[in-house]
Design an enzyme around this catalytic site. Structure first.
Site, PDB file in Angstrom:
ATOM      1  N   GLU A  62     -22.190   8.291  13.054  1.00 58.25           N
ATOM      2  CA  GLU A  62     -21.516   8.623  14.321  1.00 58.25           C
ATOM      3  C   GLU A  62     -20.011   8.534  14.126  1.00 58.25           C
ATOM      4  O   GLU A  62     -19.501   7.489  13.705  1.00 58.25           O
ATOM      5  CB  GLU A  62     -21.983   7.627  15.392  1.00 58.25           C
ATOM      6  CG  GLU A  62     -21.851   8.111  16.798  1.00 58.25           C
ATOM      7  CD  GLU A  62     -22.994   9.042  17.230  1.00 58.25           C
ATOM      8  OE1 GLU A  62     -23.944   9.272  16.428  1.00 58.25           O
ATOM      9  OE2 GLU A  62     -22.955   9.537  18.367  1.00 58.25           O
ATOM     10  N   LYS A  65     -35.771   1.193  15.651  1.00 58.54           N
ATOM     11  CA  LYS A  65     -36.397   1.942  14.552  1.00 58.54           C
ATOM     12  C   LYS A  65     -37.460   1.078  13.883  1.00 58.54           C
ATOM     13  O   LYS A  65     -37.358  -0.147  13.869  1.00 58.54           O
ATOM     14  CB  LYS A  65     -35.349   2.313  13.492  1.00 58.54           C
ATOM     15  CG  LYS A  65     -34.226   3.168  14.024  1.00 58.54           C
ATOM     16  CD  LYS A  65     -33.144   3.382  12.989  1.00 58.54           C
ATOM     17  CE  LYS A  65     -31.985   4.146  13.613  1.00 58.54           C
ATOM     18  NZ  LYS A  65     -30.882   4.365  12.657  1.00 58.54           N
ATOM     19  N   SER A 110     -32.532  14.671  17.257  1.00 59.71           N
ATOM     20  CA  SER A 110     -31.985  13.797  18.308  1.00 59.71           C
ATOM     21  C   SER A 110     -32.980  12.685  18.545  1.00 59.71           C
ATOM     22  O   SER A 110     -34.112  12.721  18.058  1.00 59.71           O
ATOM     23  CB  SER A 110     -31.811  14.598  19.600  1.00 59.71           C
ATOM     24  OG  SER A 110     -30.979  15.695  19.338  1.00 59.71           O
ATOM     25  N   LYS A 137     -26.278   1.483  19.757  1.00 65.19           N
ATOM     26  CA  LYS A 137     -26.120   2.941  19.757  1.00 65.19           C
ATOM     27  C   LYS A 137     -24.657   3.286  20.095  1.00 65.19           C
ATOM     28  O   LYS A 137     -24.192   3.051  21.197  1.00 65.19           O
ATOM     29  CB  LYS A 137     -27.060   3.577  20.782  1.00 65.19           C
ATOM     30  CG  LYS A 137     -27.059   5.100  20.726  1.00 65.19           C
ATOM     31  CD  LYS A 137     -28.183   5.684  21.588  1.00 65.19           C
ATOM     32  CE  LYS A 137     -28.143   7.214  21.538  1.00 65.19           C
ATOM     33  NZ  LYS A 137     -26.883   7.752  22.124  1.00 65.19           N
ATOM     34  N   TYR A 156       0.851  -1.204   0.000  1.00 64.28           N
ATOM     35  CA  TYR A 156       0.000   0.000   0.000  1.00 64.28           C
ATOM     36  C   TYR A 156       0.885   1.253   0.000  1.00 64.28           C
ATOM     37  O   TYR A 156       0.714   2.148  -0.825  1.00 64.28           O
ATOM     38  CB  TYR A 156      -0.928   0.012   1.224  1.00 64.28           C
ATOM     39  CG  TYR A 156      -1.894   1.186   1.224  1.00 64.28           C
ATOM     40  CD1 TYR A 156      -1.499   2.437   1.712  1.00 64.28           C
ATOM     41  CD2 TYR A 156      -3.166   1.064   0.671  1.00 64.28           C
ATOM     42  CE1 TYR A 156      -2.356   3.526   1.676  1.00 64.28           C
ATOM     43  CE2 TYR A 156      -4.046   2.148   0.641  1.00 64.28           C
ATOM     44  CZ  TYR A 156      -3.623   3.373   1.145  1.00 64.28           C
ATOM     45  OH  TYR A 156      -4.486   4.461   1.095  1.00 64.28           O
ATOM     46  N   ARG A 182     -23.643  17.969  14.154  1.00 63.65           N
ATOM     47  CA  ARG A 182     -25.100  18.105  14.249  1.00 63.65           C
ATOM     48  C   ARG A 182     -25.467  19.541  14.603  1.00 63.65           C
ATOM     49  O   ARG A 182     -26.412  20.108  14.064  1.00 63.65           O
ATOM     50  CB  ARG A 182     -25.659  17.167  15.323  1.00 63.65           C
ATOM     51  CG  ARG A 182     -27.180  17.181  15.422  1.00 63.65           C
ATOM     52  CD  ARG A 182     -27.712  16.759  16.795  1.00 63.65           C
ATOM     53  NE  ARG A 182     -27.266  15.470  17.255  1.00 63.65           N
ATOM     54  CZ  ARG A 182     -27.934  14.319  17.105  1.00 63.65           C
ATOM     55  NH1 ARG A 182     -29.067  14.310  16.465  1.00 63.65           N
ATOM     56  NH2 ARG A 182     -27.462  13.197  17.571  1.00 63.65           N
TER      57      ARG A 182
HETATM   58  N1  LIG Z   1     -25.533   6.786  17.851  1.00 68.82           N
HETATM   59  C1  LIG Z   1     -26.030   5.863  17.035  1.00 68.82           C
HETATM   60  O1  LIG Z   1     -25.476   4.764  16.913  1.00 68.82           O
HETATM   61  C2  LIG Z   1     -27.265   6.175  16.259  1.00 68.82           C
HETATM   62  C3  LIG Z   1     -27.840   7.447  16.371  1.00 68.82           C
HETATM   63  C4  LIG Z   1     -29.001   7.749  15.638  1.00 68.82           C
HETATM   64  C5  LIG Z   1     -29.641   9.048  15.697  1.00 68.82           C
HETATM   65  O2  LIG Z   1     -29.169   9.975  16.416  1.00 68.82           O
HETATM   66  C6  LIG Z   1     -30.850   9.254  14.910  1.00 68.82           C
HETATM   67  C7  LIG Z   1     -31.533  10.468  14.918  1.00 68.82           C
HETATM   68  C8  LIG Z   1     -32.679  10.582  14.132  1.00 68.82           C
HETATM   69  F1  LIG Z   1     -33.361  11.719  14.148  1.00 68.82           F
HETATM   70  C9  LIG Z   1     -33.154   9.539  13.355  1.00 68.82           C
HETATM   71  C10 LIG Z   1     -32.468   8.328  13.337  1.00 68.82           C
HETATM   72  C11 LIG Z   1     -31.326   8.188  14.116  1.00 68.82           C
HETATM   73  O3  LIG Z   1     -30.667   6.973  14.088  1.00 68.82           O
HETATM   74  C12 LIG Z   1     -29.557   6.752  14.815  1.00 68.82           C
HETATM   75  N2  LIG Z   1     -29.011   5.523  14.707  1.00 68.82           N
HETATM   76  C13 LIG Z   1     -27.895   5.218  15.407  1.00 68.82           C
HETATM   77  N3  LIG Z   1     -27.376   3.957  15.250  1.00 68.82           N
END
Ligand SMILES: NC(=O)c1cc2c(=O)c3cc(F)ccc3oc2nc1N
Length: 338
Positions: A181, A297, A88, A123, A42, A144
């Site tokens: 992130e 989600k 958030s 998260k 590399y 953000r």
């Molecule tokens: N820190 C995280 O690993 C993480 C953070 C968010 C978010 O802050 C977030 C904020 C929104 F308005 C919508 C989806 C989101 O999805 C997210 N998904 C993640 N995996």
């Protein structure tokens, strides 16, 4: 003029071939965690590209791996408006609060079956970042901020090897917003604090502060040294890029060249969500990065769009938090942000 060496087109072709080779090797190493090229190889190819670009500056492209670390420290960060606001996440601290979230969104969408389909993502405890691509090229990166406006830190984000400078698709959309992130691995966090301790500098309190503080550095060379990493978790774009379900959007992000946290899981009902949460309460401590919860989600993009956002939060997602660690990672010394 007579050409003594290879023709200009041959040089341009070699430069393009080197960029391709280096990008593929970098993607394999930083995104897939499966190196395909010896470091020494590399480095040799990288130096060959650097030499070609120094001899022929017109060959330099913005997505060349040599263009990740800029020189000049910025005088300060510009405030920029996000194309799409960054929200958030609402927090839930136990199963009861998770269920009440579920009841709340179901009041707004009563016809949704019980097995609506949730996606659980670990998260990551880092700094939320917005990346803007135009015709496949990274044109801007921002913090953000207050959700509507953030600080423009493109030069700093370009130094993160797991952030692609060019999307891996031969049909890039005219614009694409990627959110994710930025974080510091636990190993890197400990190394940095060991170095700081040796030089009598203030220590970072935790990897999240270290990542956020690093992104506020004016000099990209310092950011590059810290070796931040990045997990993408959302994609927004025009037309068919806009209606991918949650699981499909994570797969799409991976195919475009982004790192995505590999332990995400589709859960048909809340019971499986709660199972995932408790399974990972123990397992997450073996991960090389800090997590502070599970983001739950709704899988369906149509449902996400139907439910939309409150003033502050998406209605279709919630952060199910783990209790904060009692034992602070590194609090023996006074720490300040630098
Ligand atoms: N820190 C995280 O690993 C993480 C953070 C968010 C978010 O802050 C977030 C904020 C929104 F308005 C919508 C989806 C989101 O999805 C997210 N998904 C993640 N995996």
């Amino acid at each position: 003029a007579s050409q003594t060496g290879p023709t200009t087109t041959a040089i341009a072709q070699r430069a393009s071939e080197l960029r391709q080779l280096l990008q593929q090797a970098s993607y394999a190493y930083y995104v897939l965690d499966q190196p395909v090229m010896e470091d020494a190889v590399y480095d040799r190819l990288y130096r060959e590209l650097q030499d070609l670009e120094q001899q022929h500056p017109s060959l330099i492209t913005p997505d060349s791996p040599t263009q990740r670390v800029g020189e000049q420290p910025a005088t300060g960060f510009e405030s920029v408006q996000h194309r799409i606001p960054l929200y958030s996440l609402e927090n839930a601290f136990d199963a009861e609060e998770l269920r009440s979230w579920d009841q709340r969104w179901r009041k707004l969408a009563p016809d949704v079956p019980a097995d609506a389909g949730y996606v659980c993502e670990l998260k990551i405890d880092g700094a939320a970042i917005a990346l803007s691509y135009e015709n496949g090229l990274l044109v801007r990166g921002a913090t953000r901020g207050d959700g509507t406006r953030g600080e423009e830190i493109t030069a700093n984000l370009r130094t993160i090897k797991s952030i692609p400078l060019r999307l891996q698709t031969d049909q890039p959309p005219e614009w694409l917003e990627v959110r994710g992130e930025a974080f510091l691995s636990l190993t890197r966090f400990k190394q940095l604090n060991t170095e700081r301790e040796k030089h009598g500098e203030a220590l970072f309190a935790n990897p999240r502060n270290a990542a956020a503080g690093t992104l506020r550095q004016l000099d990209p060379r310092i950011v590059a040294e810290r070796q931040l990493d990045f997990f993408a978790y959302s994609i927004q774009g025009p037309n068919d890029w806009a209606n991918l379900d949650q699981a499909a959007s994570l797969d799409c992000l991976q195919s475009l060249g982004f790192r995505v946290e590999p332990h995400r899981q589709t859960c048909p009902t809340l019971a499986e969500v709660e199972q995932y949460f408790s399974d990972w309460d123990a397992r997450r401590r073996d991960l090389p990065y800090l997590t502070d919860g599970v983001v739950v989600k709704l899988q369906s993009r149509r449902l996400q769009d139907e439910l939309g956002f409150t003033q502050k939060f998406p209605r279709w997602a919630i952060a199910l938090k783990y209790p904060a660690d009692e034992a602070p990672t590194q609090l023996q010394h006074v720490t300040v942000q630098v």
